[in-house]
Design a protein around this motif. Structure first.
Motif, PDB file in Angstrom:
ATOM      1  N   ILE A  28      91.429   9.226   3.429  1.00 17.74           N
ATOM      2  CA  ILE A  28      90.423   9.366   4.485  1.00 17.74           C
ATOM      3  C   ILE A  28      90.838   8.629   5.749  1.00 17.74           C
ATOM      4  O   ILE A  28      90.617   9.101   6.870  1.00 17.74           O
ATOM      5  CB  ILE A  28      89.063   8.850   4.003  1.00 17.74           C
ATOM      6  CG1 ILE A  28      88.682   9.460   2.657  1.00 17.74           C
ATOM      7  CG2 ILE A  28      87.982   9.108   5.046  1.00 17.74           C
ATOM      8  CD1 ILE A  28      88.552  10.947   2.704  1.00 17.74           C
ATOM      9  N   PHE A  29      91.477   7.490   5.574  1.00 12.35           N
ATOM     10  CA  PHE A  29      91.829   6.638   6.706  1.00 12.35           C
ATOM     11  C   PHE A  29      92.768   7.337   7.674  1.00 12.35           C
ATOM     12  O   PHE A  29      92.865   6.967   8.837  1.00 12.35           O
ATOM     13  CB  PHE A  29      92.502   5.358   6.190  1.00 12.35           C
ATOM     14  CG  PHE A  29      93.802   5.612   5.469  1.00 12.35           C
ATOM     15  CD1 PHE A  29      93.825   5.869   4.111  1.00 12.35           C
ATOM     16  CD2 PHE A  29      95.013   5.631   6.161  1.00 12.35           C
ATOM     17  CE1 PHE A  29      95.006   6.123   3.444  1.00 12.35           C
ATOM     18  CE2 PHE A  29      96.205   5.880   5.502  1.00 12.35           C
ATOM     19  CZ  PHE A  29      96.201   6.134   4.146  1.00 12.35           C
ATOM     20  N   SER A  30      93.481   8.358   7.203  1.00  3.11           N
ATOM     21  CA  SER A  30      94.490   9.020   8.027  1.00  3.11           C
ATOM     22  C   SER A  30      93.915  10.137   8.900  1.00  3.11           C
ATOM     23  O   SER A  30      94.613  10.657   9.763  1.00  3.11           O
ATOM     24  CB  SER A  30      95.592   9.612   7.136  1.00  3.11           C
ATOM     25  OG  SER A  30      95.059  10.641   6.317  1.00  3.11           O
ATOM     26  N   ILE A  31      92.652  10.473   8.691  1.00  2.00           N
ATOM     27  CA  ILE A  31      92.055  11.601   9.423  1.00  2.00           C
ATOM     28  C   ILE A  31      91.748  11.191  10.860  1.00  2.00           C
ATOM     29  O   ILE A  31      91.077  10.196  11.106  1.00  2.00           O
ATOM     30  CB  ILE A  31      90.777  12.081   8.727  1.00  2.00           C
ATOM     31  CG1 ILE A  31      91.104  12.587   7.327  1.00  2.00           C
ATOM     32  CG2 ILE A  31      90.109  13.171   9.555  1.00  2.00           C
ATOM     33  CD1 ILE A  31      89.878  12.944   6.516  1.00  2.00           C
ATOM     34  N   ASN A  32      92.232  11.984  11.803  1.00  2.00           N
ATOM     35  CA  ASN A  32      91.987  11.730  13.220  1.00  2.00           C
ATOM     36  C   ASN A  32      90.818  12.548  13.760  1.00  2.00           C
ATOM     37  O   ASN A  32      90.155  12.133  14.711  1.00  2.00           O
ATOM     38  CB  ASN A  32      93.227  12.042  14.037  1.00  2.00           C
ATOM     39  CG  ASN A  32      94.398  11.191  13.619  1.00  2.00           C
ATOM     40  OD1 ASN A  32      95.287  11.646  12.905  1.00  2.00           O
ATOM     41  ND2 ASN A  32      94.403   9.941  14.032  1.00  2.00           N
ATOM     42  N   ALA A  33      90.615  13.710  13.189  1.00  2.00           N
ATOM     43  CA  ALA A  33      89.541  14.572  13.678  1.00  2.00           C
ATOM     44  C   ALA A  33      89.076  15.488  12.551  1.00  2.00           C
ATOM     45  O   ALA A  33      89.844  15.851  11.665  1.00  2.00           O
ATOM     46  CB  ALA A  33      90.006  15.403  14.865  1.00  2.00           C
ATOM     47  N   TRP A  34      87.807  15.836  12.643  1.00  2.00           N
ATOM     48  CA  TRP A  34      87.186  16.770  11.720  1.00  2.00           C
ATOM     49  C   TRP A  34      86.730  17.997  12.504  1.00  2.00           C
ATOM     50  O   TRP A  34      86.370  17.889  13.680  1.00  2.00           O
ATOM     51  CB  TRP A  34      85.950  16.148  11.074  1.00  2.00           C
ATOM     52  CG  TRP A  34      86.157  14.869  10.352  1.00  2.00           C
ATOM     53  CD1 TRP A  34      86.382  13.636  10.905  1.00  2.00           C
ATOM     54  CD2 TRP A  34      86.108  14.662   8.947  1.00  2.00           C
ATOM     55  NE1 TRP A  34      86.479  12.689   9.933  1.00  2.00           N
ATOM     56  CE2 TRP A  34      86.303  13.280   8.714  1.00  2.00           C
ATOM     57  CE3 TRP A  34      85.881  15.495   7.861  1.00  2.00           C
ATOM     58  CZ2 TRP A  34      86.305  12.742   7.427  1.00  2.00           C
ATOM     59  CZ3 TRP A  34      85.876  14.951   6.579  1.00  2.00           C
ATOM     60  CH2 TRP A  34      86.090  13.587   6.382  1.00  2.00           C
ATOM     61  N   GLY A  35      86.683  19.117  11.810  1.00  2.00           N
ATOM     62  CA  GLY A  35      86.184  20.303  12.489  1.00  2.00           C
ATOM     63  C   GLY A  35      85.513  21.255  11.522  1.00  2.00           C
ATOM     64  O   GLY A  35      85.749  21.197  10.320  1.00  2.00           O
ATOM     65  N   ASN A  52      85.972  13.697  16.697  1.00  2.00           N
ATOM     66  CA  ASN A  52      87.149  12.874  16.445  1.00  2.00           C
ATOM     67  C   ASN A  52      86.741  11.513  15.887  1.00  2.00           C
ATOM     68  O   ASN A  52      85.551  11.222  15.700  1.00  2.00           O
ATOM     69  CB  ASN A  52      88.004  12.739  17.700  1.00  2.00           C
ATOM     70  CG  ASN A  52      87.307  11.980  18.822  1.00  2.00           C
ATOM     71  OD1 ASN A  52      86.313  11.280  18.605  1.00  2.00           O
ATOM     72  ND2 ASN A  52      87.840  12.093  20.024  1.00  2.00           N
ATOM     73  N   TRP A  53      87.755  10.681  15.616  1.00  2.00           N
ATOM     74  CA  TRP A  53      87.474   9.409  14.965  1.00  2.00           C
ATOM     75  C   TRP A  53      86.570   8.521  15.807  1.00  2.00           C
ATOM     76  O   TRP A  53      85.811   7.712  15.286  1.00  2.00           O
ATOM     77  CB  TRP A  53      88.793   8.703  14.655  1.00  2.00           C
ATOM     78  CG  TRP A  53      88.620   7.553  13.728  1.00  2.00           C
ATOM     79  CD1 TRP A  53      88.742   6.228  14.022  1.00  2.00           C
ATOM     80  CD2 TRP A  53      88.253   7.629  12.348  1.00  2.00           C
ATOM     81  NE1 TRP A  53      88.479   5.479  12.896  1.00  2.00           N
ATOM     82  CE2 TRP A  53      88.178   6.301  11.865  1.00  2.00           C
ATOM     83  CE3 TRP A  53      87.977   8.689  11.472  1.00  2.00           C
ATOM     84  CZ2 TRP A  53      87.861   6.017  10.545  1.00  2.00           C
ATOM     85  CZ3 TRP A  53      87.660   8.392  10.161  1.00  2.00           C
ATOM     86  CH2 TRP A  53      87.598   7.076   9.716  1.00  2.00           C
ATOM     87  N   GLY A  54      86.641   8.708  17.132  1.00  2.00           N
ATOM     88  CA  GLY A  54      85.802   7.909  18.007  1.00  2.00           C
ATOM     89  C   GLY A  54      84.391   8.441  18.152  1.00  2.00           C
ATOM     90  O   GLY A  54      83.542   7.790  18.778  1.00  2.00           O
ATOM     91  N   GLY A  55      84.142   9.620  17.599  1.00  2.00           N
ATOM     92  CA  GLY A  55      82.800  10.189  17.649  1.00  2.00           C
ATOM     93  C   GLY A  55      82.590  11.217  18.738  1.00  2.00           C
ATOM     94  O   GLY A  55      81.489  11.772  18.863  1.00  2.00           O
ATOM     95  N   SER A  56      83.610  11.493  19.516  1.00  2.00           N
ATOM     96  CA  SER A  56      83.473  12.517  20.554  1.00  2.00           C
ATOM     97  C   SER A  56      83.418  13.895  19.915  1.00  2.00           C
ATOM     98  O   SER A  56      84.169  14.192  18.991  1.00  2.00           O
ATOM     99  CB  SER A  56      84.653  12.447  21.524  1.00  2.00           C
ATOM    100  OG  SER A  56      84.657  11.214  22.206  1.00  2.00           O
ATOM    101  N   THR A  57      82.525  14.725  20.448  1.00  2.00           N
ATOM    102  CA  THR A  57      82.312  16.053  19.860  1.00  2.00           C
ATOM    103  C   THR A  57      82.689  17.152  20.831  1.00  2.00           C
ATOM    104  O   THR A  57      82.705  16.966  22.057  1.00  2.00           O
ATOM    105  CB  THR A  57      80.846  16.232  19.440  1.00  2.00           C
ATOM    106  OG1 THR A  57      80.008  16.049  20.583  1.00  2.00           O
ATOM    107  CG2 THR A  57      80.465  15.226  18.362  1.00  2.00           C
ATOM    108  N   ASN A  58      82.947  18.310  20.266  1.00  2.00           N
ATOM    109  CA  ASN A  58      83.297  19.495  21.050  1.00  2.00           C
ATOM    110  C   ASN A  58      82.701  20.706  20.349  1.00  2.00           C
ATOM    111  O   ASN A  58      82.726  20.780  19.116  1.00  2.00           O
ATOM    112  CB  ASN A  58      84.818  19.638  21.139  1.00  2.00           C
ATOM    113  CG  ASN A  58      85.222  20.847  21.944  1.00  2.00           C
ATOM    114  OD1 ASN A  58      84.785  21.030  23.077  1.00  2.00           O
ATOM    115  ND2 ASN A  58      86.058  21.696  21.373  1.00  2.00           N
ATOM    116  N   TYR A  59      82.146  21.630  21.142  1.00  2.00           N
ATOM    117  CA  TYR A  59      81.501  22.816  20.571  1.00  2.00           C
ATOM    118  C   TYR A  59      82.008  24.085  21.254  1.00  2.00           C
ATOM    119  O   TYR A  59      82.272  24.088  22.460  1.00  2.00           O
ATOM    120  CB  TYR A  59      79.986  22.746  20.759  1.00  2.00           C
ATOM    121  CG  TYR A  59      79.329  21.605  20.032  1.00  2.00           C
ATOM    122  CD1 TYR A  59      79.150  20.375  20.655  1.00  2.00           C
ATOM    123  CD2 TYR A  59      78.879  21.751  18.716  1.00  2.00           C
ATOM    124  CE1 TYR A  59      78.553  19.312  19.990  1.00  2.00           C
ATOM    125  CE2 TYR A  59      78.280  20.697  18.045  1.00  2.00           C
ATOM    126  CZ  TYR A  59      78.123  19.480  18.692  1.00  2.00           C
ATOM    127  OH  TYR A  59      77.530  18.439  18.033  1.00  2.00           O
TER     128      TYR A  59
END
Length: 117
Positions: A28-35, A52-59
Motif C-alpha cells: 500500500i505504501f507504494s501507491i501514488n494515486a488511486w483512480g 493522489n496521495w496528497g488528497g488532490s482529486t480529478n474528475y
C-alpha cells in the motif's frame, strides 16, 4: 504487488445513488494515486475520477458534481460516491492503483453498475 477488490455495484434506478468501495492489500505504501475507471459495452475504458496521495482529486467532466472520490487511509480503501445516476453511467467500474516508482498499474476485477428503471 498491490491487490484490489471492488464492491458496491448493483442495479439502481435513474436518479439513485451507489457507493463503490475498493479495498487494497499488499504494498500500500507504494501507491501514488488511486483512480476509478469505467467501461461500457463497446466502448473504451475511461477515467471517472482519481485521487493522489496528497488528497488532490480529478474528475471527468460528465461526473463533476455527481461523483465524489475519497480515501480512508486507515482502512486502505478508496470510495466512489455516485449520485444522480443516469442510464449512461451503466458500465463495469474498475479500481486502479498507480505506483510511479515501478511505473505499474494495478486493477481490480471490476464491479457492474446498471442504471435502469
Amino acid at each position: 504487488q498491490v491487490h484490489l477488490v471492488e464492491s458496491g455495484g448493483g442495479l439502481v434506478q435513474p436518479g439513485g445513488s451507489l457507493r463503490l468501495s475498493c479495498a487494497a492489500s499488499g504494498s500500500i505504501f507504494s501507491i501514488n494515486a488511486w483512480g476509478w475507471y469505467r467501461q461500457a459495452p463497446g466502448k473504451e475504458r475511461e477515467l471517472v475520477a482519481s485521487i493522489n496521495w496528497g488528497g488532490s482529486t480529478n474528475y471527468a467532466d460528465s461526473m463533476k458534481g455527481r461523483f465524489t472520490i475519497s480515501r480512508d487511509s486507515a482502512r486502505n480503501t478508496v470510495y466512489l460516491q455516485m449520485n444522480n445516476l443516469r442510464p449512461e453511467d451503466t458500465a463495469v467500474y474498475y479500481c486502479n492503483a498507480r505506483v510511479v516508482l515501478t511505473m505499474s498499474d494495478y486493477w481490480g476485477q471490476g464491479t457492474q453498475v446498471t442504471v435502469s428503471s
